[in-house]
Enzyme design. Structure first.
Site, mmCIF file in Angstrom:
data_model
loop_
_atom_site.group_PDB
_atom_site.id
_atom_site.type_symbol
_atom_site.label_atom_id
_atom_site.label_comp_id
_atom_site.label_asym_id
_atom_site.label_seq_id
_atom_site.Cartn_x
_atom_site.Cartn_y
_atom_site.Cartn_z
ATOM 1 N NE ARG A 165 -2.538 1.238 3.698
ATOM 2 C CZ ARG A 165 -3.647 1.261 4.644
ATOM 3 N NH1 ARG A 165 -4.858 1.356 4.354
ATOM 4 N NH2 ARG A 165 -3.043 1.345 5.942
ATOM 5 C CG ASP A 449 -4.089 2.456 10.632
ATOM 6 O OD1 ASP A 449 -5.123 3.260 11.184
ATOM 7 O OD2 ASP A 449 -4.293 1.757 9.575
#
Length: 535
Positions: A165, A449
């Site tokens: 990602r 996150d």
């Protein structure tokens, strides 16, 4: 170091950096930015224009100009063999090497190697992540700790398939300049990864596979597709080698799922339900639309809320109608071996969540810790059996309307002072660790996150603007109340982390959270000003 007009500004020694920052790789990154960064900037500007229209009307809807795409009979390219079974996906940063090896060895089918929300874009982190993924593709990734513990790739079972990602379109990279200007973080991440790993991955029977974050329109997907076509030609890689899974983690993207898959159809693999960023996007998009778009405490917003059910069921239906995989959301629990009863209860919640996803037709789901891999696999094994996925599970009975996607009041719950305190605590705690160089942060037995910090600070900003009344105290959320509670939560953290860490990271983090929560103007992404604090 420079190659033509591409310049690396940070010459601090990084182990083996010369293997990644070669003249040829930098020229490829430079060419990506020359060709595609101007379009990226135009699309970012278009986001703001669209948001202003939505703010004025309080409405989003499916696009009339793309009705033919939604009604058309088309499918994405068939999945390559390495990506047909995605029932369990492990997520986590690609740096340091120890975490990368643990993820690859976890038993998951796929590892989302994260250079975005679970990674701080310290220059050393960026280079190390690419280096680790280059070594992983070559089968040579290894690490020995200072204590002498060795980490090696397992040979007794398959490794997880890497799906990387890159950063979102909104982030820039200040350590690689093109003609003196910062480059796109997404194009730096993709460019270095693709240049150094694509051919090795293809030779291994896999390929250059990516998760694409935070897109807001099909035009942004078209840009990625254009990049993929160019990159494959540039390196002499067969067209269609790249496969991309798009995170549907913004509210405008939820209205363009078909269109996003269509633009990427030769390179598309699936869509993912990025739940926390999705909630963050709802707050951000409708931040000034009044109480109707004000969420309760984030801990009270379950995936079973009608507006969240509409989102996930539309995603499964759309994906399977187009031959694409539907990937479920994150299970962020971290086992606490000192509290086995707490861990057991948390695992049961994960099991129930994954059972709902598998029953709805998702083809797999995410976990944030290796101990959750067997839990998720057991649930999906029970539904899939010997099948690698459930693409054949169509959902013709699902008919989601714009009103259902925007039915925010269906999230029954309240705003509380306890929730406000938690938001401020988490926002400061996460931001402090992020600016210290670590984007995957353990807070209260959850692996958090950037999405967690984003929704936390956004809720605070929205509650101030809407003068929200807190159900447990009767207090109205004001700047003065937030200032008081933020000071108290900051002091709590000061006592927990010690004075040295507080002065080095937490003091600045608290000041940043204060600035963006109390500001009259909304900050689109916390990580943009936080990047200025990263060394």
């Amino acid at each position: 170091m420079s190659t033509q007009s591409v310049t690396v500004t940070d010459l601090t020694p990084i182990p083996r950096a010369a293997e990644i920052l070669t003249p040829e790789a930098l020229e490829f990154v430079g060419e990506l930015n020359r060709r595609f960064n101007p379009v990226r900037e135009e699309l970012l500007a278009a986001r703001g224009t669209k948001r202003e229209v939505v703010a004025a009307t309080g409405k989003l809807d499916f696009l009339p100009e793309t009705a033919s795409v939604r009604a058309g009979d088309w499918k994405v390219a068939p999945a390559p063999a390495a990506l047909t079974d995605r029932r369990v996906e492990m997520t986590g940063p690609a740096s340091p090497a120890k975490m990368a090896i643990n993820a690859l060895n976890s038993g998951a089918k796929v590892w989302l190697a994260d250079l975005e929300d679970a990674s701080t874009p310290l220059w050393a982190n960026v280079v190390d992540a690419v280096l680790n993924l280059k070594d992983a593709a070559a089968g040579t990734l290894e690490y020995t700790s200072p204590e002498g513990k060795e980490y090696r790739l397992r040979t007794d079972a398959p490794l997880a398939v890497v799906v990387a990602r890159p950063r979102g379109w909104h982030l820039t990279e200040s350590h690689i300049l093109l003609d003196g200007a910062p480059t796109s973080g997404a194009l730096v991440d993709f460019g270095l990864l693709f240049f150094h790993t694509a051919k090795a991955l293809i030779a291994n029977g896999q390929g250059p596979y990516y998760y694409l974050p935070k897109m807001e329109s099909y035009l942004e997907a078209r840009l990625w597709n254009d990049i993929f076509v160019f990159a494959q030609d540039y390196l002499g890689v067969p067209q269609g080698s790249i496969r991309a899974t798009v995170l549907i983690e913004t509210i405008p993207a939820a209205f363009e799922m078909d269109e996003i898959l269509y633009e990427l159809r030769d390179h598309a693999s699936g869509l993912n339900a990025g739940r926390w960023d999705y909630l963050f996007s709802i707050i951000k998009y409708f931040r000034d639309a009044g109480e109707a778009f004000t969420l309760p405490d984030r801990a009270q917003v379950a995936m079973t809320a009608p507006f969240m059910r509409a989102y996930t069921e539309l995603l499964v239906k759309t994906c399977h109608a187009r031959g694409a995989f539907a990937m479920g959301g994150m299970a962020a629990v971290i086992p606490n071996r000192r509290e086995p009863e707490v861990t057991a209860a948390a695992f049961e919640k994960v099991r129930n969540d994954k059972t709902r996803e598998a029953g709805d037709g998702f083809d797999g789901s995410w976990v944030a810790h290796p101990d959750l891999v067997p839990v998720c696999q057991e649930v999906f094994d029970a539904v899939l059996g010997d099948r690698p996925n459930q693409l054949d599970k169509q959902r013709p009975e699902v008919n989601v309307t714009a009103d259902q996607l925007l039915d925010i009041p269906s999230a029954a719950g309240t705003a509380t002072e306890a929730g406000l305190r938690l938001n401020l605590y988490v926002a400061v705690a996460y931001t402090a660790v992020w600016i210290s160089g670590n984007g995957a942060v353990a807070i209260h037995n959850l692996m958090e996150d950037a999405a967690t910090a984003e929704i936390s600070r956004s809720q605070v900003w929205q509650q101030i603007r809407n003068k929200t009344t807190l159900a447990d105290t009767g207090n109205v959320v004001t700047r003065e109340l937030v200032t008081t509670i933020l000071a108290e939560e900051t002091q709590k953290l000061r006592g927990e982390v010690g004075e040295e860490s507080f002065q080095k990271f937490y003091k600045d983090a608290s000041a940043l959270i204060s600035d963006i929560c109390l500001s009259e103007d909304y900050t689109d992404f916390l990580t943009i000003p936080a990047y200025e604090l990263v060394g």
